[in-house]
Design an enzyme around this catalytic site. Sequence first.
Site, short mmCIF file in Angstrom:
data_model
loop_
_atom_site.label_atom_id
_atom_site.label_comp_id
_atom_site.label_asym_id
_atom_site.label_seq_id
_atom_site.Cartn_x
_atom_site.Cartn_y
_atom_site.Cartn_z
CG HIS A 34 -0.25 -0.28 2.51
ND1 HIS A 34 0.63 0.62 3.07
CD2 HIS A 34 -0.29 -1.35 3.35
CE1 HIS A 34 1.08 0.13 4.21
NE2 HIS A 34 0.56 -1.06 4.40
N GLY A 36 1.88 3.15 2.23
CA GLY A 36 2.89 3.20 3.29
C GLY A 36 4.18 2.54 2.82
CG HIS A 37 4.25 -1.71 2.12
ND1 HIS A 37 2.94 -2.13 2.03
CD2 HIS A 37 4.79 -2.36 3.16
CE1 HIS A 37 2.70 -3.03 2.99
NE2 HIS A 37 3.81 -3.18 3.70
CG ASP A 157 5.05 -2.27 11.86
OD1 ASP A 157 4.26 -3.05 12.41
OD2 ASP A 157 4.86 -1.83 10.71
CD GLN A 160 9.09 -4.59 11.98
OE1 GLN A 160 8.45 -5.62 12.12
NE2 GLN A 160 8.98 -3.84 10.91
CB SER A 192 -2.24 -2.00 8.35
OG SER A 192 -2.11 -3.38 8.61
CB SER A 193 -1.02 -5.89 4.60
OG SER A 193 0.16 -5.26 4.14
P1 AMP Z 1 4.88 -5.15 6.57
O1 AMP Z 1 4.67 -5.50 5.14
O2 AMP Z 1 3.63 -4.90 7.32
O3 AMP Z 1 5.82 -6.10 7.26
O4 AMP Z 1 5.62 -3.75 6.57
C1 AMP Z 1 6.82 -3.57 5.86
C2 AMP Z 1 7.38 -2.21 6.19
O5 AMP Z 1 6.42 -1.21 5.84
C3 AMP Z 1 7.65 -2.03 7.69
O6 AMP Z 1 8.84 -1.28 7.86
C4 AMP Z 1 6.45 -1.26 8.14
O7 AMP Z 1 6.68 -0.47 9.29
C5 AMP Z 1 6.18 -0.38 6.94
N1 AMP Z 1 4.82 0.13 6.95
C6 AMP Z 1 3.67 -0.61 7.07
N2 AMP Z 1 2.60 0.21 7.08
C7 AMP Z 1 3.06 1.48 6.98
C8 AMP Z 1 2.45 2.77 6.95
N3 AMP Z 1 1.12 2.93 7.05
N4 AMP Z 1 3.24 3.85 6.85
C9 AMP Z 1 4.59 3.71 6.77
N5 AMP Z 1 5.23 2.52 6.78
C10 AMP Z 1 4.49 1.43 6.89
#
Ligand code: AMP
Length: 288
Positions: A34, A36-37, A157, A160, A192-193
């Site tokens: 999304h 964010g990524h 996160d 993390q 978020s996914s």
């Molecule tokens: P994930 O795919 O949920 O493991 O997230 C991968 C990376 O994307 C991690 O560093 C997350 O913190 C970041 N991330 C997930 N959601 C967001 C968001 N809404 N805004 C910024 N970074 C994000």
Amino acid sequence: MQIVTSIGAMQRLAKRWQRRGVRVGFVPTMGCLHKGHLSLARRARQLVGRRGRVVVSIYVNPTQFGPKEDFARYPRALARDLTLCRRQGVDIVFVPDNRQMYPSGRSSPFSTYVVEETLSQRMEGASRPAHFRGVTTVVAKLFNIVQPELAVFGAKDFQQAVMVRRMVHDLNFPVKIVVAPTVRESDGLAMSSRNKYLVGGLRDSAGVLWRALQAAREDARNAARPVPAARLKAKLSKLVAATPAARLDYVEFVDPDTLRPVVKVTRGTHMALAVFIGKTRLIDNGRL
Ligand code: AMP
């Protein structure tokens, strides 16, 4: 854009770049991408420049899910993810499989984990035992495979990111950790996914995480003196309890560097919370 599925091929590419002095920025993800990524990939590009390489990994890491968690049904959307990465100007998408990442053959099964022992104990670590062991292990592996100069993580996160920073420091990984801001929907919900699970009225209920953050922010900023953390926790628990389908897992007020809980909340204190919306567990955090 190149899609790399073999660990060996990714390491050979990384070595070649290193010899040539090519800068490498890395964004580890679990896919179902999304905005964010994508903001992390954009940040990586800004940092390594046009001549650098941006690597995004897509891997739903089984070791960071608990036995009762959503590993099997975690949303996967590889074809769409690849399109988004291509559009974003990503150079390499690294998509390893479980057989390579965690071999289970008799002759050499996987048996080495990376464990952070302090920051991992509270909040997400307390609610999700073994979660962070999975995260630090897979991030260490990915760093050894991609060998980036820098890696971009999301503030979404927060615990993390703080832990990965500690791991890199403690184990001397030659990787700079960059933390990029949380990207939000228009009502404040952090992207978020797992938001895919929020169907019907659940989507509205999910707004309570942002409302709780804003309420705490207002209190911390407007109060004449520091606010007792216990009082603020009680207030936010009520706010969550009054929201349909919402159940508070935890809300914590912590020092942003040490993650130690504070007794008094002031401007600059960090707040983190986890809330179940129906069966979906969402997290959020922010500086007050
Ligand atoms: P994930 O795919 O949920 O493991 O997230 C991968 C990376 O994307 C991690 O560093 C997350 O913190 C970041 N991330 C997930 N959601 C967001 C968001 N809404 N805004 C910024 N970074 C994000």
